[in-house]
Design an enzyme around this catalytic site. Sequence first.
Site, PDB file in Angstrom:
ATOM      1  N   GLU A 223      -1.112  -5.721   8.774  1.00 19.22           N
ATOM      2  CA  GLU A 223      -0.171  -4.923   9.689  1.00 19.22           C
ATOM      3  C   GLU A 223      -0.951  -5.383  11.092  1.00 19.22           C
ATOM      4  O   GLU A 223      -2.202  -5.295  11.180  1.00 19.22           O
ATOM      5  CB  GLU A 223      -0.478  -3.441   9.289  1.00 19.22           C
ATOM      6  CG  GLU A 223       0.335  -3.267   8.240  1.00 19.22           C
ATOM      7  CD  GLU A 223       0.570  -1.733   8.076  1.00 19.22           C
ATOM      8  OE1 GLU A 223       1.123  -1.269   6.834  1.00 19.22           O
ATOM      9  OE2 GLU A 223       0.176  -0.897   8.823  1.00 19.22           O
TER      10      GLU A 223
ATOM     11  N   ASP B  52       0.876  -1.327   0.058  1.00 19.31           N
ATOM     12  CA  ASP B  52       0.161  -0.189  -0.173  1.00 19.31           C
ATOM     13  C   ASP B  52       0.877   1.182   0.093  1.00 19.31           C
ATOM     14  O   ASP B  52       0.451   2.374  -0.144  1.00 19.31           O
ATOM     15  CB  ASP B  52      -1.089  -0.001   1.136  1.00 19.31           C
ATOM     16  CG  ASP B  52      -0.194  -0.054   2.472  1.00 19.31           C
ATOM     17  OD1 ASP B  52       0.930  -0.077   2.617  1.00 19.31           O
ATOM     18  OD2 ASP B  52      -1.096  -0.260   3.603  1.00 19.31           O
ATOM     19  N   SER B  53       2.080   1.082   0.038  1.00 25.33           N
ATOM     20  CA  SER B  53       3.017   2.139  -0.362  1.00 25.33           C
ATOM     21  C   SER B  53       2.668   2.691  -1.679  1.00 25.33           C
ATOM     22  O   SER B  53       3.393   4.002  -2.000  1.00 25.33           O
ATOM     23  CB  SER B  53       4.577   1.654  -0.256  1.00 25.33           C
ATOM     24  OG  SER B  53       4.863   0.497  -1.071  1.00 25.33           O
TER      25      SER B  53
ATOM     26  N   ASP C 217      -0.693  -6.417  -0.097  1.00 26.83           N
ATOM     27  CA  ASP C 217      -1.010  -5.790   1.215  1.00 26.83           C
ATOM     28  C   ASP C 217      -2.543  -5.633   1.297  1.00 26.83           C
ATOM     29  O   ASP C 217      -3.342  -5.222   0.047  1.00 26.83           O
ATOM     30  CB  ASP C 217      -0.361  -4.401   1.147  1.00 26.83           C
ATOM     31  CG  ASP C 217       0.629  -4.409   2.023  1.00 26.83           C
ATOM     32  OD1 ASP C 217       1.194  -5.109   2.913  1.00 26.83           O
ATOM     33  OD2 ASP C 217       1.419  -3.247   1.959  1.00 26.83           O
TER      34      ASP C 217
ATOM     35  N   LYS D 104      -0.715  -9.538   2.975  1.00 23.88           N
ATOM     36  CA  LYS D 104      -0.151  -9.093   4.182  1.00 23.88           C
ATOM     37  C   LYS D 104      -0.950  -8.211   5.047  1.00 23.88           C
ATOM     38  O   LYS D 104      -1.605  -7.376   4.371  1.00 23.88           O
ATOM     39  CB  LYS D 104       1.307  -8.431   3.886  1.00 23.88           C
ATOM     40  CG  LYS D 104       1.921  -8.110   5.080  1.00 23.88           C
ATOM     41  CD  LYS D 104       3.403  -7.350   4.641  1.00 23.88           C
ATOM     42  CE  LYS D 104       3.333  -5.826   3.563  1.00 23.88           C
ATOM     43  NZ  LYS D 104       2.752  -5.097   4.868  1.00 23.88           N
TER      44      LYS D 104
ATOM     45  N   GLU E  22       9.587  -3.876  11.096  1.00 17.61           N
ATOM     46  CA  GLU E  22       9.751  -2.691  10.296  1.00 17.61           C
ATOM     47  C   GLU E  22      10.253  -1.669  11.545  1.00 17.61           C
ATOM     48  O   GLU E  22       9.710  -1.440  12.363  1.00 17.61           O
ATOM     49  CB  GLU E  22       8.637  -1.908   9.673  1.00 17.61           C
ATOM     50  CG  GLU E  22       8.973  -0.607   9.009  1.00 17.61           C
ATOM     51  CD  GLU E  22       8.076  -0.134   8.071  1.00 17.61           C
ATOM     52  OE1 GLU E  22       8.115   1.008   7.399  1.00 17.61           O
ATOM     53  OE2 GLU E  22       7.057  -0.884   7.822  1.00 17.61           O
TER      54      GLU E  22
END
Length: 279
Positions: free
Chosen positions: A120, A49-50, A88, A118, A187
């Site tokens: 978070e 999602d970057s 993501d 993925k 991270e």
Amino acid sequence: MTRMSKKVRVPDLAVMKERGERIVMLTAYDATMARLLDRAGIDVLLVGDSLGHVILGLDTTIPVTLDHVIHHTRAVARGASRTLVVADMPFLTYQVSAEEVLRNAARLFQEGGAAAVKLEGGRSVADAVRRLTAAGLPVMGHVGLTPQHVHRLGGMRQQAREDEAAQELIRDALALEDAGAFAVVVEAVPDAVAEAVTARLKIPTIGIGAGPHCDGQVLVSYDMLGLFDTFVPKFVRQYVQLGELIFDAARNYANDVREGVYPQSAAGRRNGAPALVEK
């Protein structure tokens, strides 16, 4: 087949950890870049999602939608033949209900062509991870600095700097492993914390801004390639300055067009052949 030609699948990452082979991961958002990174031998491509930052020009990843990620995952999956493609799950696509997390993840697999997703978070999303893995959908975790929680964290800053916070992070990572995650991104934490997490987990850890002790490393490709210059984290090594190369090429093209140097007349081209059929 050699390692460089063999298709990378989810179980291969556990084998790589067991053998002490470092896992190489980068982000990708389109088919052309995915094809190049695949040929370079990258093991995992993350459709992160970057893309909110480097593709859409957003200040945070929070506005990135599921449709955005599906669109870019589909392109990456078309371009990648060997690498494992992970997508993501965007903000609030996996926290609302068990039914919704399955439905949203299924779209990333069915419509996007992802091989894994993925999420978070740690213990707070362990139930969602367990639900997905029970349904046979591979899940990668993500602890430490979690950009979707930037407002709660007070900005993009290093996490787990105190002993209690480090223990909390370890508990989060263990919860993800227990829920069935096949790997965990770690991270922006101190090197010693990443080392401790890696030693405790049976599944691979993939670091970003977390030092050299994880089982693999990931970077945003636009950072590593010198394409995104709005903000470059201190831990990023830029292996090339593609942004400057593209800038120079575009400026030279513009100058040639304005000065009448490009395009040449048919008589000036090789064999006088039309440009569209030149080889």
